[in-house]
Design a protein around this motif. Sequence first.
Motif: not given
Length: 399
Positions: A260-265, A270-274, A312-317
């Motif tokens: 799942s680490a291929i995704a960014l931001g 949130p996915a990594g935390l779960y 989710a809020a912090l990385l979405a900025r």
Amino acid sequence: MDDATWFAAGLLVLALLSGATALDVGGPPIAGERTDEVVELRDGSDRLWPYTSKRHSFSSRTLAINLVVYADPATTRRLMTHRGDAEWQPTENETEDTDTASIANVEYDDSEDRLVWSDARGARRYTYVESPDGNGAWLEERYQLHDGSYLGARDHVRAYAARDGGWTALQAHSEHWDWFRLRHTVSGIADAQRRVEIDFMRTLSVDRVVRVYAGNGGTADGHGWISTIEVGTTVAALALAGPALARRGLDRLRDDARASAIALGPAVGPAGLYLAVRAVGVALETTFPGTSPKVFAGLLYPVIAVGIPASAALLARPHRPIRAFALVATGLGVAFVLDYAALGVAVLPIRAILHRAAVLVSAGMVAAVGATATADRWHALLVVACWAATLSLPLVGAI
């Protein structure tokens, strides 16, 4: 708030309402008072009610009894926990004309790994038995065993036996820990039954494994057949090998986390935390087997409740609101799929599916507001309230 955010809010409300009212097709039906629904284990022997119950009541029926070992509970336990490379871990009326199915006629993949059983923790369940003279009594499980991990996925077995009976009834099912419900979700009983059958078939002291039709197919994915295991006379010779700790579930979770680490931001955070919560929970449970897994669940749950929306809020900025919503919802959705794949869960109740959809929408709304430069505190309070409602409803049993 723009139109897309209001549309997302509407989807969340619809998902929550649907989840609270939908029929749970995966759950067991409620049974009335028992009539003749008992199985005679052997001619002239005890008669067993082929279900378990939450209380001393037939109306609180849960899962179907799906295996009977013709041996006392201590012998059955030795067979499951001390057989070569296998180590089960302890966890906190049929007549002569009854149809039978030889296990030899059932297709199995014998290449599957041996089950590794250890002590299990689980809710207390009861079953009912009648002696040949008609006297009935409720039985509490003698012990519980599981193969897998409490905070991951496992096969869970409860063992029942009358005081003077030469048999042990087993209720085997597959389940996984649900971080949003903070309890286990049963995914079925047929696969667990099949795996226990195969494990007994590989045991030299077992003479025969046969399925007997008991008609108790009305719960979960039960098919009405009870597996009967005939034990020979060489049981004592099998208590040989030492324990081997199974780490298959944790290894699969680690592999899924790397993939799942291929995704960014916003997709990764949130996915990594779960996924990390699942992996860390299983690791802590494995490292400290004497500690109740619920202690680790309590320590890790704030990461789900606070860490996911905060990340989710912090990385979405840096992103536009619609893109932030899509990234967070997609990332979490992939994480859920990877999680269930690693746990081996193929079937979920409708309510669980609808609730996961509500989680995706709610987390996406948090990201969309976090990415909106002009969002005020009322927008923030709205999405926080939606997230809190999404988490609270399953905890109070509304979903």
